[in-house]
Scaffold this motif. Structure first.
Motif, PDB file in Angstrom:
ATOM      1  N   PHE A   1      -3.874   9.282  11.589  1.00 22.06           N
ATOM      2  CA  PHE A   1      -3.685   7.861  11.276  1.00 22.06           C
ATOM      3  C   PHE A   1      -4.631   7.016  12.105  1.00 22.06           C
ATOM      4  N   THR A   2      -5.052   5.892  11.514  1.00 23.61           N
ATOM      5  CA  THR A   2      -5.915   4.949  12.221  1.00 23.61           C
ATOM      6  C   THR A   2      -5.408   3.532  11.979  1.00 23.61           C
TER       7      THR A   2
ATOM      8  N   ASP B   1      -4.000  10.776   1.088  1.00 25.79           N
ATOM      9  CA  ASP B   1      -4.217   9.640   1.976  1.00 25.79           C
ATOM     10  C   ASP B   1      -3.610   8.376   1.373  1.00 25.79           C
TER      11      ASP B   1
ATOM     12  N   ASN C   1      -4.174   9.639   6.789  1.00 21.18           N
ATOM     13  CA  ASN C   1      -4.843  10.790   6.165  1.00 21.18           C
ATOM     14  C   ASN C   1      -4.026  12.054   6.390  1.00 21.18           C
TER      15      ASN C   1
ATOM     16  N   GLY D   1       0.772  -1.227   0.000  1.00 24.29           N
ATOM     17  CA  GLY D   1       0.000   0.000   0.000  1.00 24.29           C
ATOM     18  C   GLY D   1       0.807   1.281   0.000  1.00 24.29           C
TER      19      GLY D   1
ATOM     20  N   GLN E   1      -4.497   3.328   8.162  1.00 25.90           N
ATOM     21  CA  GLN E   1      -5.078   4.369   7.329  1.00 25.90           C
ATOM     22  C   GLN E   1      -4.383   5.680   7.659  1.00 25.90           C
TER      23      GLN E   1
ATOM     24  N   TYR F   1      -4.066  -2.958   9.403  1.00 28.22           N
ATOM     25  CA  TYR F   1      -4.105  -1.839   8.476  1.00 28.22           C
ATOM     26  C   TYR F   1      -3.615  -0.560   9.150  1.00 28.22           C
TER      27      TYR F   1
ATOM     28  N   ARG G   1      -3.494   3.916   2.448  1.00 27.55           N
ATOM     29  CA  ARG G   1      -3.845   2.850   3.371  1.00 27.55           C
ATOM     30  C   ARG G   1      -2.841   1.718   3.219  1.00 27.55           C
TER      31      ARG G   1
ATOM     32  N   ALA H   1      -1.410  -2.018   4.387  1.00 25.72           N
ATOM     33  CA  ALA H   1      -1.887  -3.300   4.902  1.00 25.72           C
ATOM     34  C   ALA H   1      -0.688  -4.181   5.211  1.00 25.72           C
TER      35      ALA H   1
END
Length: 123
Positions: A68-69, A17, A84, A8, A82, A80, A19, A21
């Protein structure tokens, strides 16, 4: 043989953004804490985000909080990240890691590491 494979990464403009993985070949993946770290050239590896086995405990570095998440899907053996609102300061190689016990922010707590995926943010 435990393998962690990140994907990713890529080149993105500031404000964009991505993402990431991390697919894990761990039979008991659901028992592992997982973490994301990053390392820029000439700098030490730094903690980004961590998640416990159930997803009930999540921690972030101050520099990525709110942007970030981290999440995980134990049925898919995947974690993951994520990301942003990326900035050039987020440019680094990103690595996922797995810990049999508690993970946290210390890379020495982690038992297995992936090869990393490069994230480059242009200004």
């Amino acid at each position: 043989q435990v393998q962690l494979v990140e994907s990713g990464g890529g080149l993105v403009q500031a404000g964009g953004d991505l993402r990431l993985a991390c697919a894990a070949s761990i039979r008991t993946f659901g028992l592992y804490s997982m973490g994301w770290f990053r390392q820029a050239p000439g700098q030490e590896r730094e903690f980004v985000a961590g998640i416990n086995w159930s997803g009930s405990t999540i921690i972030y570095a101050d520099s990525v909080k709110g942007r970030f998440t981290i999440s995980r899907d134990n049925a898919k053996n995947t974690v993951y990240l994520q990301m942003n609102s990326l900035t050039p300061e987020d440019t680094a190689g990103y690595y996922c890691a797995a810990a049999r016990g508690y993970g946290g922010t210390d890379p020495w707590n982690y038992d297995y590491w992936g090869q990393g995926t490069q994230v480059t943010v242009s200004s």
